[in-house]
Design an enzyme around this catalytic site. Structure first.
Site, mmCIF file in Angstrom:
data_model
loop_
_atom_site.group_PDB
_atom_site.id
_atom_site.type_symbol
_atom_site.label_atom_id
_atom_site.label_comp_id
_atom_site.label_asym_id
_atom_site.label_seq_id
_atom_site.Cartn_x
_atom_site.Cartn_y
_atom_site.Cartn_z
ATOM 1 N N HIS A 107 0.819 -1.217 0.000
ATOM 2 C CA HIS A 107 0.000 0.000 0.000
ATOM 3 C C HIS A 107 0.856 1.272 0.000
ATOM 4 O O HIS A 107 0.361 2.352 -0.309
ATOM 5 C CB HIS A 107 -0.990 0.007 1.173
ATOM 6 C CG HIS A 107 -0.389 0.255 2.525
ATOM 7 N ND1 HIS A 107 -0.181 -0.741 3.447
ATOM 8 C CD2 HIS A 107 0.038 1.384 3.127
ATOM 9 C CE1 HIS A 107 0.326 -0.228 4.551
ATOM 10 N NE2 HIS A 107 0.478 1.068 4.376
ATOM 11 N N SER A 128 4.757 2.243 8.053
ATOM 12 C CA SER A 128 4.359 1.112 7.215
ATOM 13 C C SER A 128 5.519 0.635 6.353
ATOM 14 O O SER A 128 6.163 1.427 5.660
ATOM 15 C CB SER A 128 3.188 1.517 6.312
ATOM 16 O OG SER A 128 2.020 1.700 7.064
ATOM 17 N N ASP A 163 -0.114 -7.654 1.211
ATOM 18 C CA ASP A 163 0.256 -6.251 1.373
ATOM 19 C C ASP A 163 1.772 -6.098 1.468
ATOM 20 O O ASP A 163 2.280 -5.316 2.263
ATOM 21 C CB ASP A 163 -0.426 -5.624 2.592
ATOM 22 C CG ASP A 163 -0.274 -4.102 2.620
ATOM 23 O OD1 ASP A 163 -0.096 -3.504 1.539
ATOM 24 O OD2 ASP A 163 -0.318 -3.504 3.724
#
Length: 496
Positions: A137, A242, A167
């Protein structure tokens, strides 16, 4: 004022202690013998600062109480910041087609505009050649990716592999070699309560280290990715973290930080990381030159056990994965599994739900076998399942729809077991599935989405991508569309 004997004794004791302390201090600062002192020029005073001792990775709990700095020094050079961007073209304002409107507001406003979309995240170098693991992402939909190292060097990066199901994504630094790397650990060896560090670039402030513990393992039903099997930690993870590593006390990657649970947008101590054992399979696929990760296919539909179902099967608790359906040509049928069986373990590791079974099989290499612990009729049995990829039958035959139909700009594929696995198709094996939608296309205006299944157009059933291409080749007064999304079927009519 009277002074008691008790006070006199205490004062004497303090005096003796003080004298002993001073004597000890004097002994400690006594000069070395003359022959050991180095000669110094007269009139010059030199100061000497002893070098700081090297600090190694701690080997005991007592050493950890002092500082996490040795672990950080070992891990930090391999942590990177990921900057991704793309240029978005903005459509022209239709009001500027009116000459009167242009007369008052000028000609320039009607031209198509450009907007820069940007994304910020973290990553970790896992190979000296410059392989970087991050979250999908972070770079999803982006075209230009740059990576900044801890030593301030910056490199352009190309995207080797995207894996939306986990992901995860793998990047390759374009130039350079002999990059600092971080060793991959074993996420199955983690225990609740283990100390961990999260390293990344939260809110773009720069590389930051936070510390916490493993709060829980095998977290499922989180809704982050198809393989919902996460490490939970209370180490502070914020936007920008992230893709960064979750690090153990040996300086090894044990997870990739992926998401947080928060109502405010900031960390509240509930963060989720993808286990490194899943990350290893994605790295292996990228090193092998693959554009997608091939994982083992069960050839069965698994269902979560409720208490009612468990009671009906004679189980004392609702744990395991129920086989709701078995493909007669799949590996599960070959292994002798039947509808109504309950899988409770994979290679000796407990599987409490379908997500755990899927995760365990997904981390196994293609070509081998896995041992399943199964409950059937109240008895425990063992089954050996072949680890094979899902077959692509029929071929996907991907087609990008053109013309002036509502589907123009959509890419569709035939449905096969491989496509079902790849796209997480639910509810039907009929029709064709949407794999991609172009920005600004008619299909996007129709709100078609990746994973939508087109079942019929103008009452004609769609069995293959060629069927849809044929039906949409001409114009129509109206378009009656039947599609499935998320297991539900919808029918709508729009003008031609």
């Amino acid at each position: 004022m009277k002074i008691s004997a008790r006070h006199i004794i205490m004062a004497a004791a303090l005096t003796c202690a003080l004298a002993a302390s001073l004597a000890s201090a004097c002994a400690e600062v006594s000069p070395e013998p003359a022959q050991t002192a180095s000669p110094r020029p007269p009139g010059r005073v030199e100061s000497f600062t002893p070098p700081a001792p090297d600090r190694a990775v701690p080997t005991s709990r007592g050493e950890l109480m002092n500082s996490f700095a040795p672990v950080v020094k070992k891990a930090q050079p391999a942590v990177v910041n990921v900057f991704a961007s793309r240029v978005e073209r903005m459509p022209a304002n239709p009001l500027f087609d009116d000459p009167i409107f242009r007369r008052f507001f000028g000609e320039g406003g009607g031209m198509p505009g450009r907007n820069m979309a940007q994304s910020l995240g973290s990553g970790v170098i896992v190979d000296q050649s410059g392989l970087v693991v991050t979250n999908n992402h972070v770079i999803e939909g982006m075209t230009d990716v740059k990576v900044a190292l801890a030593d301030k060097r910056e490199f352009a990066a190309k995207i080797l592999l995207r894996d939306p199901r986990t992901d995860l994504a793998v990047l390759k630094l374009v130039d350079g070699a002999n990059f600092p790397t971080m060793e991959l650990g074993d996420s199955d060896a983690l225990e609740v309560g283990d100390l961990t560090l999260a390293i990344g670039n939260p809110f773009g402030v720069g590389q930051t280290v936070t510390q916490g513990i493993i709060s829980a393992l095998s977290r499922t039903h989180v809704g982050i990715s198809d393989y919902g099997f996460f490490i939970q930690t209370d180490a502070a993870i914020n936007p920008g973290n992230s893709g960064g590593p979750l690090v153990d006390m040996n300086g090894r990657v044990v997870g990739i930080n992926s998401a947080i649970f928060s109502k405010s947008g900031g960390s509240v101590g509930i963060g989720f990381a993808i286990p490194v054992n899943m990350v290893k399979s994605v790295i292996a696929a990228a090193k092998g030159g693959g554009k997608q990760v091939r994982r083992a296919w069960m050839g069965a539909t698994l269902q979560t056990l409720s208490q009612e179902i468990a009671d009906g099967l004679g189980l004392d608790r609702p744990t395991g994965a129920l086989l709701a359906d078995v493909d007669p040509k799949g590996p599960s049928a070959e292994a002798g599994l039947k509808r109504g069986d309950v899988i409770i373990s994979v290679d000796g590791q407990t599987a409490d739900d379908p997500e755990a079974v899927g995760y365990r099989l997904a981390t196994k290499p293609i070509g081998g076998q896995a041992t399943l612990g199964v409950l059937r009729g109240g008895k425990k049995i063992v089954a050996q399942i072949r680890l094979a990829p899902a077959p692509e039958t029929p071929p996907r035959d991907a087609i990008r729809i053109k013309g002036a139909s509502p589907f123009a700009g959509a890419t569709v594929m035939n449905i096969s077991p491989a496509v079902i696995e790849e796209m997480s198709v639910q509810g039907t094996t009929n029709g064709v599935v949407v794999s991609e939608v172009d920005d600004g296309s008619y299909a996007q205006q129709l709100n078609l989405q990746r994973g939508d299944i087109i079942l019929a157009v103008n009452d004609q059933k769609i069995g293959t991508t060629r069927d849809l291409e044929s039906v949409t080749a001409g114009r129509a007064y109206y378009w009656k569309i039947t599609l499935a999304r998320g297991g539900q079927v919808f029918t709508t009519v729009i003008g031609g």
